[in-house]
Design a protein around this motif. Structure first.
Motif, PDB file in Angstrom:
ATOM      1  N   ASP A 136       9.057   5.334   9.762  1.00 44.83           N
ATOM      2  CA  ASP A 136       7.871   6.018  10.282  1.00 44.83           C
ATOM      3  C   ASP A 136       6.612   5.195  10.054  1.00 44.83           C
ATOM      4  O   ASP A 136       5.741   5.111  10.935  1.00 44.83           O
ATOM      5  N   LEU A 137       6.487   4.586   8.890  1.00 47.31           N
ATOM      6  CA  LEU A 137       5.317   3.766   8.600  1.00 47.31           C
ATOM      7  C   LEU A 137       5.218   2.579   9.550  1.00 47.31           C
ATOM      8  O   LEU A 137       4.122   2.241  10.036  1.00 47.31           O
ATOM      9  N   LEU A 138       6.345   1.947   9.839  1.00 46.85           N
ATOM     10  CA  LEU A 138       6.347   0.806  10.749  1.00 46.85           C
ATOM     11  C   LEU A 138       6.082   1.244  12.187  1.00 46.85           C
ATOM     12  O   LEU A 138       5.312   0.597  12.906  1.00 46.85           O
ATOM     13  N   LEU A 180       9.550  -4.047   3.118  1.00 42.12           N
ATOM     14  CA  LEU A 180      10.537  -4.759   2.311  1.00 42.12           C
ATOM     15  C   LEU A 180      11.463  -3.737   1.655  1.00 42.12           C
ATOM     16  O   LEU A 180      11.002  -2.815   0.979  1.00 42.12           O
ATOM     17  N   THR A 181      12.765  -3.907   1.861  1.00 42.94           N
ATOM     18  CA  THR A 181      13.764  -3.007   1.287  1.00 42.94           C
ATOM     19  C   THR A 181      14.630  -3.792   0.310  1.00 42.94           C
ATOM     20  O   THR A 181      15.248  -4.801   0.679  1.00 42.94           O
ATOM     21  N   ILE A 182      14.654  -3.325  -0.940  1.00 41.83           N
ATOM     22  CA  ILE A 182      15.456  -3.959  -1.993  1.00 41.83           C
ATOM     23  C   ILE A 182      16.621  -3.036  -2.327  1.00 41.83           C
ATOM     24  O   ILE A 182      16.404  -1.889  -2.732  1.00 41.83           O
ATOM     25  N   ARG A 189       0.810  -1.221   0.000  1.00 39.65           N
ATOM     26  CA  ARG A 189       0.000   0.000   0.000  1.00 39.65           C
ATOM     27  C   ARG A 189       0.842   1.270   0.000  1.00 39.65           C
ATOM     28  O   ARG A 189       0.324   2.351  -0.251  1.00 39.65           O
ATOM     29  N   TYR A 190       2.109   1.148   0.322  1.00 36.75           N
ATOM     30  CA  TYR A 190       2.965   2.331   0.394  1.00 36.75           C
ATOM     31  C   TYR A 190       4.272   2.063  -0.339  1.00 36.75           C
ATOM     32  O   TYR A 190       4.794   0.945  -0.312  1.00 36.75           O
ATOM     33  N   LEU A 191       4.791   3.102  -0.964  1.00 34.31           N
ATOM     34  CA  LEU A 191       6.096   3.056  -1.624  1.00 34.31           C
ATOM     35  C   LEU A 191       6.943   4.203  -1.083  1.00 34.31           C
ATOM     36  O   LEU A 191       7.069   5.261  -1.716  1.00 34.31           O
ATOM     37  N   PRO A 192       7.499   4.033   0.101  1.00 35.09           N
ATOM     38  CA  PRO A 192       8.301   5.115   0.700  1.00 35.09           C
ATOM     39  C   PRO A 192       9.530   5.427  -0.149  1.00 35.09           C
ATOM     40  O   PRO A 192      10.040   4.579  -0.882  1.00 35.09           O
ATOM     41  N   ARG A 193      10.005   6.661  -0.030  1.00 33.22           N
ATOM     42  CA  ARG A 193      11.135   7.116  -0.832  1.00 33.22           C
ATOM     43  C   ARG A 193      12.437   7.152  -0.044  1.00 33.22           C
ATOM     44  O   ARG A 193      13.465   7.579  -0.571  1.00 33.22           O
ATOM     45  N   SER A 194      12.391   6.729   1.220  1.00 33.92           N
ATOM     46  CA  SER A 194      13.618   6.722   2.023  1.00 33.92           C
ATOM     47  C   SER A 194      13.453   5.715   3.154  1.00 33.92           C
ATOM     48  O   SER A 194      12.329   5.291   3.483  1.00 33.92           O
ATOM     49  N   GLU A 195      14.574   5.355   3.752  1.00 31.81           N
ATOM     50  CA  GLU A 195      14.528   4.440   4.888  1.00 31.81           C
ATOM     51  C   GLU A 195      13.830   5.096   6.082  1.00 31.81           C
ATOM     52  O   GLU A 195      13.145   4.424   6.854  1.00 31.81           O
TER      53      GLU A 195
END
Length: 378
Positions: A91-93, A102-104, A80-86
């Protein structure tokens, strides 16, 4: 013998007549099993799916997209979200907006093609162990199946080893202790059960004895009477909160808020929740004609509060209609505040929506209780 049967029939007729006049009790007799059947038959699910997830991918290749698509195909998570930074991912978590992050990394595709131990990072909100297990299940099988269509021909992997590894971080409850989830949740259910029922039955008892009507006949306004009646029970709620948090800390070793801002946020949530429960109990007392009715109505409120708030069962395991009902209940928002303050070190800015929901509940229920209290002498 005939006389005895007639007398029994007379008493029986009287009881049925009395039951038909007590409409609230009669409704509870019919509604309580129906609500239980609906909750247990349709709403309760210990295998939560469609958990909210976020993906921060620095690799925009087809392989990275395949990993994300494979994760969604499991039906356990929805991106549901595509954050642009770690930082945005954190913050979302922390705010509980996602259960899985998930971080790729940017060199993911390059390392997969080289067979150079490619990795992706899966951060799971483990404050709810049952939901966390579902999220982990969504990512555990990714290395074996996500890239089967990409790694063919010249790109086929030379060894049977998986093309990449999923590194899992359990956040907020790394040891997966159930007490970290259940014990803070008990604060909300215990406060609801005791304060709502205590207030409803106490005020109803005064009406049965006639003292409430005598009080309403004095120059005191309804809001002054309501404040005077509820204030002592605020102290009861504060004492209960102190006892429960102390037991949680010293017996179950549940983490506490680490900063003053965290304690301020928790205090605001507790204060709103206590006032809201007392106002609800007062409203019930204006509707109930007896202590039995007050107790029945309190139980009728408590049942969905326990099952649809995320206390007894994972909130994201509920169907959408049940989640909508759960989001109306103050217990749902209070549990998020308590767990957020204790386990995630949330502050006021992280709890805005939940505090707003509790504030609206207090205003609406207090207004209804005041409106009803003006008609109690009729």
């Amino acid at each position: 013998m005939t006389g005895a049967l007639l007398r029994i029939y007379a008493v029986l007729s009287k009881e049925f007549t009395q039951l038909s006049r007590d409409r609230i009790t009669y409704a509870m007799i019919l509604m309580m099993p129906l609500v239980q059947l609906l909750l247990f038959g349709y709403a309760i699910n210990t295998d939560p799916r469609h958990l909210p997830a976020a993906v921060f991918s620095s690799d925009h290749s087809a392989m990275a997209g395949s990993v994300i698509a494979a994760m969604e195909r499991t039906s356990y998570v929805d991106v549901r979200y595509l954050p642009r930074s770690e930082g945005e991912m954190d913050d979302l978590l922390r705010r509980g907006q996602v259960m899985l992050g998930l971080t790729i990394p940017p060199d993911f595709t390059e390392r997969v093609l080289r067979g150079d131990k490619a990795q992706v990072l899966a951060e799971v909100d483990a404050s709810d162990p049952v939901s966390a297990a579902g999220a982990l299940g969504a990512v555990a099988a990714l290395p074996d199946s996500a890239l089967d269509r990409q790694l063919v021909g010249a790109a086929a992997r030379p060894s049977p080893a998986p093309p990449f590894e999923v590194v899992v971080h359990r956040l907020y409850n790394p040891e997966n202790l159930t007490a970290y989830n259940i014990v803070p949740g008990l604060l909300g259910t215990i406060l609801s059960m005791t304060l709502v029922m205590m207030t409803a039955m106490a005020v109803t008892r005064e009406r049965e004895r006639g003292t409430m009507e005598a009080l309403l006949s004095t120059p005191a306004t309804p809001i002054e009477i309501m404040i005077g009646k509820l204030t002592p029970y605020v102290l009861v709620g504060v004492i209960q909160t102190t006892v429960i948090l102390s037991v949680a800390r010293f017996l179950f070793h549940v983490p506490m808020a680490q900063t003053l801002a965290g304690w301020i946020a928790l205090t605001c949530g507790v204060a709103l929740f206590i006032i809201g429960n007392l106002a609800l109990g007062y409203l019930i007392s204006t509707l109930a004609k007896s202590q039995l009715q007050a107790m029945q109505m309190s139980f009728f409120y408590m049942m969905p509060s326990i099952f649809l708030s995320g206390f007894a069962f994972p909130f994201y395991g509920l169907p959408q209609w049940a989640q909508h009902i759960g989001n109306i209940l103050p217990v749902t928002h209070f549990l998020r505040i308590v767990r957020g303050a204790l386990l995630k070190q949330q502050i006021l800015s992280d709890m805005g929506s939940n505090l707003l929901a509790l504030g609206l509940f207090v205003l609406i229920i207090s207004g209804l209780a005041l409106a009803r209290s003006r008609t109690t002498l009729d």
